[in-house]
Design a protein around this motif. Structure first.
Motif, mmCIF file in Angstrom:
data_model
loop_
_atom_site.group_PDB
_atom_site.id
_atom_site.type_symbol
_atom_site.label_atom_id
_atom_site.label_comp_id
_atom_site.label_asym_id
_atom_site.label_seq_id
_atom_site.Cartn_x
_atom_site.Cartn_y
_atom_site.Cartn_z
ATOM 1 N N THR A 97 0.805 -1.222 0.000
ATOM 2 C CA THR A 97 0.000 0.000 0.000
ATOM 3 C C THR A 97 0.836 1.268 0.000
ATOM 4 N N ASN A 98 2.161 1.122 0.134
ATOM 5 C CA ASN A 98 3.082 2.253 0.179
ATOM 6 C C ASN A 98 2.877 3.114 1.427
ATOM 7 N N LEU A 99 2.159 2.603 2.406
ATOM 8 C CA LEU A 99 1.965 3.334 3.653
ATOM 9 C C LEU A 99 3.044 3.034 4.671
ATOM 10 N N ALA A 100 3.589 1.830 4.625
ATOM 11 C CA ALA A 100 4.489 1.383 5.675
ATOM 12 C C ALA A 100 5.686 0.657 5.077
ATOM 13 N N ILE A 101 6.647 0.346 5.948
ATOM 14 C CA ILE A 101 7.875 -0.339 5.541
ATOM 15 C C ILE A 101 7.605 -1.840 5.466
ATOM 16 N N VAL A 158 3.530 -15.677 12.468
ATOM 17 C CA VAL A 158 4.629 -15.344 13.370
ATOM 18 C C VAL A 158 5.976 -15.470 12.666
ATOM 19 N N GLY A 159 6.977 -14.791 13.203
ATOM 20 C CA GLY A 159 8.332 -14.841 12.688
ATOM 21 C C GLY A 159 8.972 -13.478 12.763
ATOM 22 N N PRO A 160 10.227 -13.382 12.345
ATOM 23 C CA PRO A 160 10.915 -12.084 12.364
ATOM 24 C C PRO A 160 10.163 -11.048 11.517
ATOM 25 N N ALA A 161 10.077 -9.839 12.029
ATOM 26 C CA ALA A 161 9.406 -8.742 11.314
ATOM 27 C C ALA A 161 10.295 -7.514 11.426
ATOM 28 N N ASN A 162 11.197 -7.371 10.479
ATOM 29 C CA ASN A 162 12.191 -6.299 10.488
ATOM 30 C C ASN A 162 12.022 -5.412 9.266
ATOM 31 N N GLY A 163 12.517 -4.228 9.332
ATOM 32 C CA GLY A 163 12.479 -3.324 8.189
ATOM 33 C C GLY A 163 13.551 -2.270 8.321
ATOM 34 N N MET A 164 13.756 -1.538 7.247
ATOM 35 C CA MET A 164 14.768 -0.491 7.238
ATOM 36 C C MET A 164 14.237 0.703 6.451
ATOM 37 N N ALA A 165 14.531 1.882 6.945
ATOM 38 C CA ALA A 165 14.154 3.102 6.242
ATOM 39 C C ALA A 165 15.323 4.078 6.272
ATOM 40 N N GLN A 166 15.464 4.837 5.211
ATOM 41 C CA GLN A 166 16.409 5.947 5.183
ATOM 42 C C GLN A 166 15.587 7.211 5.441
ATOM 43 N N PHE A 167 16.246 8.266 5.874
ATOM 44 C CA PHE A 167 15.521 9.516 6.060
ATOM 45 C C PHE A 167 16.334 10.690 5.554
ATOM 46 N N THR A 168 15.601 11.726 5.175
ATOM 47 C CA THR A 168 16.196 12.982 4.725
ATOM 48 C C THR A 168 15.510 14.109 5.480
#
Length: 175
Positions: free
Chosen positions: A99-103, A161-171
């Motif tokens: 949905t492009n709302l979240a990571i 269930v399981g690992p739920a990780n994400g990464m974001a860059q910021f400006t």
């Protein structure tokens, strides 16, 4: 008589040369950075940080759109000078869920959680879409801590269930 002080000088010189040869390099340290023309600089501790969302019981995410309890985090700005700008906005980017709302969950294992993404929010708790600037944060001279929140967001009716990780860059943009 001159021969004796001269021989002492040669002896000291020889010891100095030999001691230099005994010193060996054990490693190298690289220093990196950049001189910028900006209203503030991002604190080193905010440039690469980890936000622990914790271990969330799967039944907490009760269906599409449900969320876990938000976790607060900050982006700290240093040496701000409000003569050139009074506000800051942060834009996050990264791999988005459908949905492009979240990571998107980037769990790299076969057993990674599904049906879940990581949602970012401003200090008031309003969702921030990836690629869209946050509301403006008013700056003061000196150090400023921009407050944000992150939580899990169910992107499907059921979450596994399981690992739920994400990464974001910021400006950070100043105005």
């Amino acid at each position: 008589m001159l021969k004796h002080p001269l021989s002492k000088l040669f002896a000291f010189a020889a010891v100095g040369v030999l001691s230099q040869a005994a010193m060996a390099y054990d490693g190298t340290i690289n220093f990196q950075g950049e001189i910028i023309d900006a209203t503030c600089s991002v604190a080193p501790g905010s440039q690469n940080k980890t936000v622990q969302l914790g271990k969330i019981v799967s039944r907490t995410l009760t269906g599409l759109g449900s969320t876990s309890t938000p976790v607060d985090f900050t982006i700290d700005l240093l040496n701000c000078d409000t003569a050139s700008a009074k506000n800051a906005q942060v834009t996050f980017s990264g791999t988005a869920d459908g949905t492009n709302l979240a990571i998107a969950n980037s769990g790299q294992t076969v057993a990674a959680a599904t049906g879940v993404a990581i949602q970012l929010k401003d200090s008031a708790g309003n969702p921030i879409k990836l690629g869209v600037a946050s509301p403006s944060y008013i700056l003061g001279n000196g150090t400023n801590s921009l407050q944000f929140k992150a939580n899990y967001l169910a992107t499907k009716d059921s979450v596994t269930v399981g690992p739920a990780n994400g990464m974001a860059q910021f400006t950070v943009a100043y105005n």
